[in-house]
Design a protein around this motif. Structure first.
Motif, PDB file in Angstrom:
ATOM      1  N   TYR A 166       0.835  -1.190   0.000  1.00 43.56           N
ATOM      2  CA  TYR A 166       0.000   0.000   0.000  1.00 43.56           C
ATOM      3  C   TYR A 166       0.879   1.253   0.000  1.00 43.56           C
ATOM      4  CZ  TYR A 166      -3.567  -3.394   1.266  1.00 43.56           C
ATOM      5  OH  TYR A 166      -4.410  -4.468   1.276  1.00 43.56           O
ATOM      6  N   PRO A 167       1.525   1.547  -1.130  1.00 40.59           N
ATOM      7  CA  PRO A 167       2.459   2.684  -1.157  1.00 40.59           C
ATOM      8  C   PRO A 167       1.795   4.037  -0.893  1.00 40.59           C
ATOM      9  CG  PRO A 167       2.139   1.788  -3.372  1.00 40.59           C
ATOM     10  CD  PRO A 167       1.444   0.856  -2.418  1.00 40.59           C
ATOM     11  N   ARG A 168       0.560   4.220  -1.327  1.00 40.75           N
ATOM     12  CA  ARG A 168      -0.115   5.508  -1.076  1.00 40.75           C
ATOM     13  C   ARG A 168      -0.391   5.736   0.402  1.00 40.75           C
ATOM     14  NH1 ARG A 168      -4.695   4.948  -5.098  1.00 40.75           N
ATOM     15  NH2 ARG A 168      -3.492   4.291  -6.893  1.00 40.75           N
ATOM     16  N   SER A 169      -0.581   4.652   1.140  1.00 39.66           N
ATOM     17  CA  SER A 169      -0.830   4.749   2.582  1.00 39.66           C
ATOM     18  C   SER A 169       0.444   4.495   3.395  1.00 39.66           C
ATOM     19  CB  SER A 169      -1.911   3.749   2.988  1.00 39.66           C
ATOM     20  OG  SER A 169      -3.106   4.015   2.289  1.00 39.66           O
ATOM     21  N   ASN A 170       1.543   4.231   2.713  1.00 37.79           N
ATOM     22  CA  ASN A 170       2.856   4.039   3.324  1.00 37.79           C
ATOM     23  C   ASN A 170       2.912   2.860   4.294  1.00 37.79           C
ATOM     24  OD1 ASN A 170       5.607   4.609   3.673  1.00 37.79           O
ATOM     25  ND2 ASN A 170       5.192   5.885   5.462  1.00 37.79           N
ATOM     26  N   PHE A 171       2.403   1.699   3.850  1.00 35.10           N
ATOM     27  CA  PHE A 171       2.589   0.507   4.672  1.00 35.10           C
ATOM     28  C   PHE A 171       2.582  -0.757   3.831  1.00 35.10           C
ATOM     29  CE2 PHE A 171      -2.106   0.849   4.930  1.00 35.10           C
ATOM     30  CZ  PHE A 171      -2.509  -0.472   4.735  1.00 35.10           C
ATOM     31  N   VAL A 172       3.154  -1.792   4.435  1.00 36.26           N
ATOM     32  CA  VAL A 172       3.113  -3.146   3.904  1.00 36.26           C
ATOM     33  C   VAL A 172       2.323  -3.977   4.905  1.00 36.26           C
ATOM     34  CG1 VAL A 172       4.508  -5.216   3.423  1.00 36.26           C
ATOM     35  CG2 VAL A 172       5.285  -2.981   2.621  1.00 36.26           C
ATOM     36  N   HIS A 173       1.533  -4.898   4.406  1.00 41.66           N
ATOM     37  CA  HIS A 173       0.761  -5.835   5.223  1.00 41.66           C
ATOM     38  C   HIS A 173       1.457  -7.184   5.123  1.00 41.66           C
ATOM     39  CE1 HIS A 173      -2.928  -8.197   6.362  1.00 41.66           C
ATOM     40  NE2 HIS A 173      -2.331  -9.084   5.591  1.00 41.66           N
ATOM     41  N   ILE A 174       1.647  -7.845   6.261  1.00 42.48           N
ATOM     42  CA  ILE A 174       2.060  -9.247   6.246  1.00 42.48           C
ATOM     43  C   ILE A 174       1.110 -10.032   7.141  1.00 42.48           C
ATOM     44  CG2 ILE A 174       4.502  -8.869   5.686  1.00 42.48           C
ATOM     45  CD1 ILE A 174       5.163  -9.426   8.666  1.00 42.48           C
ATOM     46  N   ASP A 175       0.925 -11.306   6.808  1.00 42.77           N
ATOM     47  CA  ASP A 175       0.107 -12.168   7.660  1.00 42.77           C
ATOM     48  C   ASP A 175       0.624 -13.591   7.595  1.00 42.77           C
ATOM     49  OD1 ASP A 175      -1.328 -13.710   5.564  1.00 42.77           O
ATOM     50  OD2 ASP A 175      -2.396 -11.847   5.154  1.00 42.77           O
ATOM     51  N   THR A 176       0.103 -14.430   8.475  1.00 43.01           N
ATOM     52  CA  THR A 176       0.544 -15.825   8.540  1.00 43.01           C
ATOM     53  C   THR A 176      -0.430 -16.771   7.850  1.00 43.01           C
ATOM     54  OG1 THR A 176      -0.475 -16.111  10.728  1.00 43.01           O
ATOM     55  CG2 THR A 176       1.857 -15.458  10.671  1.00 43.01           C
ATOM     56  N   GLY A 177      -1.252 -16.219   6.975  1.00 42.47           N
ATOM     57  CA  GLY A 177      -2.160 -17.043   6.183  1.00 42.47           C
ATOM     58  C   GLY A 177      -1.435 -17.692   5.008  1.00 42.47           C
ATOM     59  N   PRO A 178      -2.189 -18.183   4.021  1.00 42.31           N
ATOM     60  CA  PRO A 178      -1.576 -18.794   2.835  1.00 42.31           C
ATOM     61  C   PRO A 178      -0.700 -17.786   2.085  1.00 42.31           C
ATOM     62  CG  PRO A 178      -3.974 -19.092   2.837  1.00 42.31           C
ATOM     63  CD  PRO A 178      -3.639 -18.177   3.970  1.00 42.31           C
ATOM     64  N   VAL A 179       0.267 -18.299   1.346  1.00 42.70           N
ATOM     65  CA  VAL A 179       1.142 -17.437   0.546  1.00 42.70           C
ATOM     66  C   VAL A 179       0.330 -16.838  -0.598  1.00 42.70           C
ATOM     67  CG1 VAL A 179       3.188 -17.374  -0.940  1.00 42.70           C
ATOM     68  CG2 VAL A 179       3.196 -18.764   1.133  1.00 42.70           C
ATOM     69  N   ARG A 180       0.304 -15.496  -0.660  1.00 39.93           N
ATOM     70  CA  ARG A 180      -0.394 -14.761  -1.713  1.00 39.93           C
ATOM     71  C   ARG A 180       0.084 -13.317  -1.626  1.00 39.93           C
ATOM     72  NH1 ARG A 180      -2.469 -14.539   2.845  1.00 39.93           N
ATOM     73  NH2 ARG A 180      -4.151 -13.199   3.520  1.00 39.93           N
ATOM     74  N   HIS A 181      -0.235 -12.518  -2.622  1.00 43.62           N
ATOM     75  CA  HIS A 181       0.144 -11.104  -2.575  1.00 43.62           C
ATOM     76  C   HIS A 181      -0.813 -10.270  -3.412  1.00 43.62           C
ATOM     77  CE1 HIS A 181       1.950 -10.958  -6.623  1.00 43.62           C
ATOM     78  NE2 HIS A 181       2.272 -12.218  -6.382  1.00 43.62           N
ATOM     79  N   TRP A 182      -0.835  -8.986  -3.081  1.00 42.43           N
ATOM     80  CA  TRP A 182      -1.675  -8.022  -3.787  1.00 42.43           C
ATOM     81  C   TRP A 182      -1.041  -6.666  -3.702  1.00 42.43           C
ATOM     82  CZ3 TRP A 182      -2.716 -10.470   0.711  1.00 42.43           C
ATOM     83  CH2 TRP A 182      -2.869  -9.701   1.866  1.00 42.43           C
TER      84      TRP A 182
END
Length: 182
Positions: A166-182
């Protein structure tokens, strides 16, 4: 026939990459496989709190430190605390190792109660109905002095769960769920 060949090449390339990852030692994996303390330093941008926690002592998780981190990651809107998946702390520790960063992590969002998540969904786009934040398995953050795109690349390279950018909001999200990205 061309479409089949292109798909076959992609599959072979992915298989080769997976084999390379399986054979070659990874600095991120080595970071976790070496029995040594794991320490995180974080700032909570919403509460103004800071924490430095040794959550793993080289032999096992330290329950008192995990409890301190659970409180730090609480839903600050409702002041509700939930146990956070220690795997999330492991991911963050590995990520800092990959980036070579000693700067405190700037936490934007950790645990969110269902009520908070539903309220955010009603007023913002992109808030998942079944968010991993509500399970204590996700965080949104940035690291002072490290470009957001480098944080994203390092997180993707770990293949350890979900990665949102989320570059416009200045953050990256990480989680321990399945491997995926957006």
């Amino acid at each position: 026939m061309d479409k089949f060949d292109a798909n076959r090449r992609k599959l072979l390339a992915l298989g080769g990459a997976a084999l390379g990852v399986a054979i070659l030692p990874s600095p991120a994996f080595a970071t976790l496989s070496t029995p040594r303390p794991r320490i995180l330093a974080l700032n909570n941008l919403n509460t103004g709190e800071s924490i430095k926690a040794e959550f793993f002592d080289g032999r096992g998780y330290i329950q008192e430190e995990l409890a301190r981190l659970d409180h730090f990651f609480r839903d600050y809107r409702s002041n509700k605390v939930r146990s956070i998946d220690p795997g999330l702390f492991d991911q963050l520790y590995r990520l800092q190792g990959l980036l070579g960063s000693r700067s405190p992590v700037q936490l934007i969002s950790g645990y969110r109660s269902l009520d908070t998540n539903n309220e955010l969904r009603a007023h913002r786009r992109g808030v998942a109905k079944k968010s991993y934040h509500t399970r204590g398995q996700a965080m949104d953050f940035h690291i002072e002095g490290v470009s957001l795109s480098n944080v994203r690349k390092a997180a993707l390279s770990m293949r350890a769960g979900g990665v949102g950018y989320y570059p416009r909001s200045n953050f990256v999200h990480i989680d321990t769920g399945p491997v995926r990205h957006w």
